[in-house]
Design a protein around this motif. Structure first.
Motif, PDB file in Angstrom:
ATOM      1  N   ALA A   1       3.464   1.528  10.979  1.00 40.44           N
ATOM      2  CA  ALA A   1       4.250   0.922  12.060  1.00 40.44           C
ATOM      3  C   ALA A   1       3.712  -0.461  12.420  1.00 40.44           C
ATOM      4  O   ALA A   1       4.454  -1.313  12.906  1.00 40.44           O
ATOM      5  CB  ALA A   1       4.213   1.836  13.287  1.00 40.44           C
ATOM      6  N   ARG A   2       2.435  -0.681  12.151  1.00 39.27           N
ATOM      7  CA  ARG A   2       1.781  -1.930  12.505  1.00 39.27           C
ATOM      8  C   ARG A   2       1.917  -3.001  11.430  1.00 39.27           C
ATOM      9  O   ARG A   2       1.915  -4.189  11.724  1.00 39.27           O
ATOM     10  CB  ARG A   2       0.292  -1.644  12.742  1.00 39.27           C
ATOM     11  CG  ARG A   2      -0.240  -2.232  14.009  1.00 39.27           C
ATOM     12  CD  ARG A   2      -1.529  -1.571  14.430  1.00 39.27           C
ATOM     13  NE  ARG A   2      -2.577  -1.561  13.425  1.00 39.27           N
ATOM     14  CZ  ARG A   2      -3.586  -0.725  13.429  1.00 39.27           C
ATOM     15  NH1 ARG A   2      -3.664   0.196  14.365  1.00 39.27           N
ATOM     16  NH2 ARG A   2      -4.515  -0.777  12.509  1.00 39.27           N
ATOM     17  N   ASP A   3       2.011  -2.589  10.165  1.00 39.87           N
ATOM     18  CA  ASP A   3       2.027  -3.543   9.060  1.00 39.87           C
ATOM     19  C   ASP A   3       3.029  -3.065   8.011  1.00 39.87           C
ATOM     20  O   ASP A   3       2.865  -1.985   7.435  1.00 39.87           O
ATOM     21  CB  ASP A   3       0.633  -3.675   8.453  1.00 39.87           C
ATOM     22  CG  ASP A   3       0.494  -4.881   7.541  1.00 39.87           C
ATOM     23  OD1 ASP A   3       1.346  -5.050   6.640  1.00 39.87           O
ATOM     24  OD2 ASP A   3      -0.471  -5.665   7.720  1.00 39.87           O
ATOM     25  N   LYS A   4       4.044  -3.876   7.749  1.00 38.91           N
ATOM     26  CA  LYS A   4       5.122  -3.459   6.853  1.00 38.91           C
ATOM     27  C   LYS A   4       4.679  -3.350   5.393  1.00 38.91           C
ATOM     28  O   LYS A   4       5.407  -2.789   4.560  1.00 38.91           O
ATOM     29  CB  LYS A   4       6.290  -4.426   6.955  1.00 38.91           C
ATOM     30  CG  LYS A   4       5.969  -5.855   6.524  1.00 38.91           C
ATOM     31  CD  LYS A   4       7.163  -6.762   6.722  1.00 38.91           C
ATOM     32  CE  LYS A   4       6.847  -8.198   6.306  1.00 38.91           C
ATOM     33  NZ  LYS A   4       8.013  -9.087   6.532  1.00 38.91           N
ATOM     34  N   ARG A   5       3.493  -3.854   5.076  1.00 35.01           N
ATOM     35  CA  ARG A   5       3.002  -3.726   3.706  1.00 35.01           C
ATOM     36  C   ARG A   5       2.513  -2.311   3.405  1.00 35.01           C
ATOM     37  O   ARG A   5       2.299  -1.963   2.240  1.00 35.01           O
ATOM     38  CB  ARG A   5       1.875  -4.726   3.451  1.00 35.01           C
ATOM     39  CG  ARG A   5       2.316  -6.182   3.477  1.00 35.01           C
ATOM     40  CD  ARG A   5       1.116  -7.117   3.375  1.00 35.01           C
ATOM     41  NE  ARG A   5       0.229  -6.975   4.527  1.00 35.01           N
ATOM     42  CZ  ARG A   5      -0.896  -7.670   4.697  1.00 35.01           C
ATOM     43  NH1 ARG A   5      -1.273  -8.542   3.767  1.00 35.01           N
ATOM     44  NH2 ARG A   5      -1.645  -7.490   5.765  1.00 35.01           N
ATOM     45  N   ILE A   6       2.318  -1.514   4.436  1.00 36.66           N
ATOM     46  CA  ILE A   6       1.853  -0.134   4.247  1.00 36.66           C
ATOM     47  C   ILE A   6       3.043   0.814   4.288  1.00 36.66           C
ATOM     48  O   ILE A   6       3.825   0.819   5.244  1.00 36.66           O
ATOM     49  CB  ILE A   6       0.826   0.253   5.326  1.00 36.66           C
ATOM     50  CG1 ILE A   6      -0.450  -0.581   5.155  1.00 36.66           C
ATOM     51  CG2 ILE A   6       0.497   1.738   5.237  1.00 36.66           C
ATOM     52  CD1 ILE A   6      -1.547  -0.219   6.126  1.00 36.66           C
ATOM     53  N   VAL A   7       3.166   1.609   3.254  1.00 39.36           N
ATOM     54  CA  VAL A   7       4.215   2.626   3.176  1.00 39.36           C
ATOM     55  C   VAL A   7       3.536   3.988   3.262  1.00 39.36           C
ATOM     56  O   VAL A   7       2.709   4.338   2.402  1.00 39.36           O
ATOM     57  CB  VAL A   7       5.009   2.509   1.860  1.00 39.36           C
ATOM     58  CG1 VAL A   7       6.084   3.593   1.813  1.00 39.36           C
ATOM     59  CG2 VAL A   7       5.614   1.126   1.720  1.00 39.36           C
ATOM     60  N   ALA A   8       3.841   4.732   4.302  1.00 34.09           N
ATOM     61  CA  ALA A   8       3.274   6.074   4.485  1.00 34.09           C
ATOM     62  C   ALA A   8       4.194   7.089   3.822  1.00 34.09           C
ATOM     63  O   ALA A   8       5.375   7.190   4.167  1.00 34.09           O
ATOM     64  CB  ALA A   8       3.100   6.383   5.959  1.00 34.09           C
ATOM     65  N   ILE A   9       3.671   7.813   2.869  1.00 28.30           N
ATOM     66  CA  ILE A   9       4.440   8.819   2.133  1.00 28.30           C
ATOM     67  C   ILE A   9       3.836  10.188   2.432  1.00 28.30           C
ATOM     68  O   ILE A   9       2.621  10.387   2.281  1.00 28.30           O
ATOM     69  CB  ILE A   9       4.394   8.549   0.615  1.00 28.30           C
ATOM     70  CG1 ILE A   9       4.892   7.132   0.315  1.00 28.30           C
ATOM     71  CG2 ILE A   9       5.225   9.581  -0.136  1.00 28.30           C
ATOM     72  CD1 ILE A   9       4.648   6.688  -1.123  1.00 28.30           C
TER      73      ILE A   9
ATOM     74  N   VAL B   1       0.856  -1.183   0.000  1.00 33.37           N
ATOM     75  CA  VAL B   1       0.000   0.000   0.000  1.00 33.37           C
ATOM     76  C   VAL B   1       0.894   1.236   0.000  1.00 33.37           C
ATOM     77  O   VAL B   1       1.724   1.401   0.902  1.00 33.37           O
ATOM     78  CB  VAL B   1      -0.942   0.020   1.221  1.00 33.37           C
ATOM     79  CG1 VAL B   1      -1.738   1.324   1.242  1.00 33.37           C
ATOM     80  CG2 VAL B   1      -1.870  -1.177   1.198  1.00 33.37           C
ATOM     81  N   LEU B   2       0.740   2.069  -0.999  1.00 35.14           N
ATOM     82  CA  LEU B   2       1.431   3.354  -1.052  1.00 35.14           C
ATOM     83  C   LEU B   2       0.404   4.418  -0.671  1.00 35.14           C
ATOM     84  O   LEU B   2      -0.400   4.851  -1.498  1.00 35.14           O
ATOM     85  CB  LEU B   2       1.982   3.625  -2.454  1.00 35.14           C
ATOM     86  CG  LEU B   2       3.091   2.720  -3.011  1.00 35.14           C
ATOM     87  CD1 LEU B   2       4.220   2.534  -2.015  1.00 35.14           C
ATOM     88  CD2 LEU B   2       2.555   1.401  -3.496  1.00 35.14           C
ATOM     89  N   ALA B   3       0.388   4.764   0.595  1.00 36.49           N
ATOM     90  CA  ALA B   3      -0.591   5.717   1.119  1.00 36.49           C
ATOM     91  C   ALA B   3       0.064   7.093   1.165  1.00 36.49           C
ATOM     92  O   ALA B   3       1.032   7.297   1.906  1.00 36.49           O
ATOM     93  CB  ALA B   3      -1.059   5.293   2.497  1.00 36.49           C
TER      94      ALA B   3
END
Length: 755
Positions: free
Chosen positions: A62-70, A42-44
């Motif tokens: 921080a909870r799930d490494k599949r999520i990338v906060a940009i 996920v590129l959020a």
């Protein structure tokens, strides 16, 4: 292997642009993380959102490494946010999900299966449903088309019916190599989806369909940029100019020009017909721009459609706005608006119950008049009371009038001006006041005039479901008209919030156009400003002897039962706690006086404080709080004193009312301390000392970190400065670690001895 295992690229890169959606963002992200197919990233992209969206993304990342906060340094709009996400994407396929929409649980699994079957087409089209705030679900117009296609893989240039699908990018998956090699990027402004849809579909050689609902498309009642009028809708002309520039470089697509021209003109007219997009003042200019585009791109030999639609095309082509009006193309919308206004005026006439109200409504507003009310006119209390006192200090030129129900006049403090509902002066102040402050809604017969400002303070942090989410719980709805509820909420200009959790919920369950004041709850200021003397004075007023441990028991109302039904054997608990503990019991204000509770009070076994006028004083006097689902727990957390959760009906409560988090999970940030479901467990918690142990203190600290977010003793000041004085909210909330709550009774008692 998937990227989540550390090998190769993920199957899907899901790009989510994020801006001012804190009420919906968690639901969106949760729908992705709950997928039955997990090979995705996920590129959020936080597009410099002014609310807490960025913090929510960081929390999930921080909870799930599949999520990338940009986090973008500047706001660039949804198109630029999507471009930013694509730049970081590594997956085989690109998916674009709007941050107020959700995936269905098996969406990715069904997509992955179809992509494998179709041997990785350039684009995969899939179905969606529209969801509405009143829980309606409407199928898309493409359901049959997708179903009829079956397993076919085709070229869109040869199947133009697929170019008529809803022109958005979130109902399709793009093979990333096809997308990147084609040089596709989103442009600035609205209607960027249409340009992207047409250019990618016209470039694709292999397209497949999936007859499965993958996206729930939320029809927001308020807040969507597409239904917000303004000149930004003129961007539609730039987007379609880019489409025809694209066609100019691809002569092989010339046979499609008449079809795309017709799609363009239809889109122009669709947008023009909506007052929610093009305002009356801009209509003539919009018409001229649309007419210029018509003439510039009119294909040779083009024949307009038959009937009324064709007449619209021809009128636009001639460029005569007057003839366009003569066709009633504009008037149709205006007549609709006039009918609605007439109906509204009729409704207003019915609701204006007195001629006095009508008469005073014709007079100018009084810029120095404010109306206050709390708990359905029960008197000076709660957040409105705290705002009133601070306004008296910071904005003394604003005259305050409280609305107090008949029979409670003797509860009004000396020197406070008030009116009784229905009295002659009541109608005058309601018609002429500029400011309205309430912790519930004012009655339906109060019509908000232009220039009037409504401040909704609320009266608790939501554990239970509120607003439109109550529709799913019949016991909580009880015949409530949710349309009328939202009409009342439409009057709000400001919504006061004490923490991010509340702000997210209020914006989601009351989909209106208010501004959230993330100021803290004014009623909680006292928990940071009260002194040791105030704490001891409160205990003395209640008759609590020095050295006694005072425990406040404050259960909330149950929607599924009528009247006060004690959830515990109060006599057993008071005897179990022992003679050194005083149990104060406060029933919900919805209930009348309970005879059994009064009997125990008269026997001296407990203190019935149900009618005690100031709940904040009860909290100051208490060494600990026992409650179930009452919002008092969030307020009491300001004091950093033990909180015990006692309830024997959690599962029933969840099913009958719904909750926003799992209070009984035992997890930090959700459970504030001891959990008890029986009287024996409750008594043992006190006897063992667990009620004030290090374990429960750690739970309380996490709970305070989440819910005591803005409360620091200056909430009322922030509200008054923002609303009454027109300033920025100040001061900024202090870090939680630097705040000093009122001393506990034990510490307060020790203060004199220290001198």
């Amino acid at each position: 292997m998937s990227a989540t295992d550390g090998f190769g690229a993920p199957r899907f890169s899901i790009v989510i642009p994020v801006y001012k959606v804190r009420g919906y963002l968690r639901e969106c992200l949760d729908s992705v993380l709950a997928q039955t197919f997990g090979d995705f990233e996920v590129l959020a992209v936080d597009d410099r959102s002014p609310d807490e969206c960025g913090a929510i993304l960081d929390e999930y990342a921080a909870r799930d490494k599949r999520i990338v906060a940009i986090h973008r340094e500047e706001n660039g709009g949804i198109g630029q946010a999507r471009n930013t996400g694509v730049e970081r994407a590594t997956g085989d396929y690109l998916l674009f999900l709007d941050s107020d929409d959700t995936f269905t649980p098996d969406a990715l699994e069904r997509m992955a299966q179809r992509l494998d079957e179709a041997e990785d087409p350039d684009i995969l089209l899939f179905d969606h449903v529209r969801t509405y705030w009143w829980d309606k679900r409407q199928p898309s117009a493409s359901t049959e088309l997708l179903a009829e296609t079956g397993d076919e893989v085709f070229s869109p240039a040869e199947r133009t019916e697929f170019l008529k699908m809803f022109a958005v990018v979130w109902n399709r998956a793009f093979r990333r190599d096809f997308y990147v090699e084609g040089g596709f990027t989103y442009t600035d402004g609205l209607y960027e989806d249409a340009l992207m849809v047409y250019t990618t579909m016209l470039s694709a050689e292999r397209v497949a369909c999936l007859n499965h609902v993958c996206v729930e498309y939320r029809q927001r009642r308020q807040g969507s940029s597409m239904v917000t009028p303004g000149r930004k809708h003129f961007t539609i002309f730039e987007q379609y100019q880019r489409l025809f520039d694209f066609l100019a470089t691809r002569p092989h697509l010339d046979p499609l020009r008449p079809f795309l021209f017709e799609r363009m003109v239809s889109h122009f007219l669709f947008t023009f017909a909506r007052a929610s997009r093009v305002v009356p003042a801009d209509r003539a200019e919009y018409f001229r721009a649309a007419s210029a585009m018509y003439r510039a791109h009119l294909p040779a030999g083009y024949e307009p459609p038959a009937g009324v639609t064709g007449a619209k095309f021809q009128a636009l082509g001639r460029g005569s706005y007057s003839s366009f009006q003569a066709l009633k193309l504009v008037n149709k919308t205006r007549v609709t608006v006039r009918r609605r206004l007439k109906k509204a005026r009729t409704t207003v006439g019915k609701r204006a119950l007195t001629s006095l109200y009508q008469m005073h409504s014709k007079r100018p507003l009084d810029p120095k008049l404010a109306v206050y009310a709390a708990y359905w006119n029960r008197g000076v209390a709660c957040n409105p009371g705290a705002i009133y006192r601070k306004a008296q200090e910071l904005a003394p030129d604003i005259h305050a009038v409280w609305v107090v129900r008949r029979g409670l006049e003797d509860t009004v403090p000396e020197g406070v001006d008030y009116v009784v509902p229905g009295s002659p002066r009541y109608w005058e102040v309601m018609a002429r006041a500029t400011y309205f402050v309430n912790n519930v809604n004012f009655p339906d017969d109060i019509i908000k005039r232009p220039g009037q400002i409504h401040i909704q303070t609320h009266h608790g942090t939501p554990l239970k479901r509120m607003g439109i989410e109550q529709q799913r719980y019949p016991a909580a709805a009880k015949g409530m008209s949710f349309r009328k509820l939202l009409q009342r909420a439409d009057r709000w200009d400001y919504s006061v919030s004490s923490n991010q959790h509340s702000s997210e919920n209020w914006e989601r369950v009351y989909p209106c156009t208010f501004e959230s004041l993330d100021a803290g709850y004014p009623r909680n200021d006292v928990y940071f400003t009260a002194t040791a003397e105030d704490v001891l004075a409160a205990r003395e007023k209640l008759g609590i002897a020095p050295g006694k441990t005072a425990v406040l028991y404050a259960p909330t109302v149950r929607d599924y039962q009528a009247g006060f039904v004690p959830r515990m054997d109060l006599e057993k608990v008071t005897r179990g706690l022992g003679p050194d503990t005083v149990l104060m019991v406060r029933t919900h204000y919805f209930y009348g006086q309970d005879p059994s509770l009064q009997r125990l009070h008269e026997q001296g076994l407990l203190l019935d404080v149900s009618k005690y006028p100031v709940v904040e004083e009860l909290c100051l006097a208490a060494d600990a709080l026992i409650t179930d689902y009452s919002s008092i727990m969030f307020d009491y957390a300001c004091l950093d004193r033990p909180i015990i959760t006692y309830a024997d009906d959690w599962e029933v409560y969840v099913k009958s009312r719904g909750v926003t988090f799992d209070l009984f999970s035992g997890e930090p940030g959700e459970t504030p301390g001891v959990l008890a479901t029986t009287e024996d467990e409750l008594i043992e918690a006190f006897r063992s000392g667990d009620w004030e142990s290090e374990r429960t203190a750690a739970l309380r600290a996490a709970f305070r970190e989440r819910f005591v977010q803005y409360d620091d003793g200056h909430a009322a000041e922030r509200v008054v400065r923002r609303v009454f004085l027109g300033e920025e909210m100040s001061p900024e909330p202090q870090p939680l670690a630097l705040r000093t709550p009122a001393p506990s009774p034990a510490k307060a008692a020790a203060v004199p001895a220290a001198h």
